[in-house]
Design a protein around this motif. Sequence first.
Motif, short mmCIF file in Angstrom:
data_model
loop_
_atom_site.label_atom_id
_atom_site.label_comp_id
_atom_site.label_asym_id
_atom_site.label_seq_id
_atom_site.Cartn_x
_atom_site.Cartn_y
_atom_site.Cartn_z
N GLY A 1 64.19 3.58 -24.95
CA GLY A 1 63.52 2.33 -24.60
C GLY A 1 62.11 2.50 -24.09
N PRO A 2 61.83 3.54 -23.26
CA PRO A 2 60.45 3.72 -22.75
C PRO A 2 59.50 4.39 -23.75
CG PRO A 2 62.11 4.58 -21.23
CD PRO A 2 62.78 4.39 -22.54
N ALA A 3 59.97 4.75 -24.95
CA ALA A 3 59.12 5.46 -25.91
C ALA A 3 57.91 4.60 -26.31
CB ALA A 3 59.93 5.84 -27.15
N MET B 1 60.81 12.01 -27.81
CA MET B 1 61.46 12.82 -26.79
C MET B 1 60.83 12.68 -25.41
SD MET B 1 64.13 14.30 -27.94
CE MET B 1 64.37 15.42 -26.55
N GLN B 2 59.61 12.20 -25.32
CA GLN B 2 58.88 12.17 -24.04
C GLN B 2 59.65 11.46 -22.92
OE1 GLN B 2 55.96 13.91 -23.93
NE2 GLN B 2 56.11 13.72 -21.73
N GLY C 1 69.86 17.95 -18.58
CA GLY C 1 69.14 17.37 -19.70
C GLY C 1 68.22 18.39 -20.35
N CYS C 2 67.50 17.95 -21.34
CA CYS C 2 66.53 18.79 -22.04
C CYS C 2 65.19 18.67 -21.34
CB CYS C 2 66.42 18.36 -23.50
SG CYS C 2 65.14 19.21 -24.42
N ALA C 3 64.68 19.79 -20.83
CA ALA C 3 63.40 19.77 -20.12
C ALA C 3 62.21 19.82 -21.06
CB ALA C 3 63.34 20.95 -19.15
N MET C 4 62.37 20.48 -22.22
CA MET C 4 61.28 20.59 -23.19
C MET C 4 61.86 21.11 -24.50
SD MET C 4 58.10 19.99 -23.65
CE MET C 4 57.64 19.69 -21.92
#
Length: 275
Positions: free
Chosen positions: A18-20, A74-75, A139-142
């Motif tokens: 949603g924030p993408a 992904m950001q 979660g995925c950090a990068m």
Amino acid sequence: MNTQDLLDPERWAQKTFGPARLKAIRRTGRAVKAARRMAENASASLPAQMQTWKDVMALYRLLDADDVTFEALMQPHWQQTRQQIEAQSIILLVQDTTQVDLSHHPKTTGLGQVGNERGRGLYLQTVLAVQAESGQVMGCAMQEPFVRTPAPQGETRGQRRQRSQRETDVWARLVRRLGHFQPALLVIHVGDRAADLFAFFEACQATQTHFLVRGMQNRRAYEEHGEATHVLDEIRSWPSQETHPLNVPATHGRSARCTQVHLACGTIEGVASSQ
């Protein structure tokens, strides 16, 4: 991200995508809708997930837009994971490479070598944030996708070492992209043998983070009293401080077995690069 978000596809998709920032609200809405349908039926084909051909074509158009990049999608998740990391006292940043084999899509362009070099696909370098005490994945950090470029025919080992850019640079690059953390947070980058690189170590030192790497290079070094040695040889001579049983599952024709993990510690100075 909590368990409730993961169990609710709509809630998960909205929070993750949603924030993408995709330059248009309708694009973001399409990304959320597609992610929700993928989560609801993860093992199905894309047409089955999207349910109608109209939605399939709409997703193709979305992914073909210049502004809809891997980074843009992904950001939000990276930022959410970073916020959770900053709330911890000790965090493990576990990095590894995933092979994505797309050999069964012969018409797909922009791929490179994978596997035995006959396969076609890409690689995905991922850093997972893991709580040190509980082992919970936060979660995925990068992440960074990359394509393997074949080595020039006849290239020597010396020429390979002199390359300005190498595939293994991705390990240090992700460390640098994650950068510094608040001083009160103990951050430990974790890698397998592929991370046994001076560039990786230097990136960790530059960002004032720690690292734990499985050794592969038997580098030249010196003991505390100045005698010459090699890293792996010296480590194997250290007495065990503690042992722990480890069950190793069967793989590649080898039967399952139980082994012992030995914990030892010591100091080595003046480690020399083998690259």
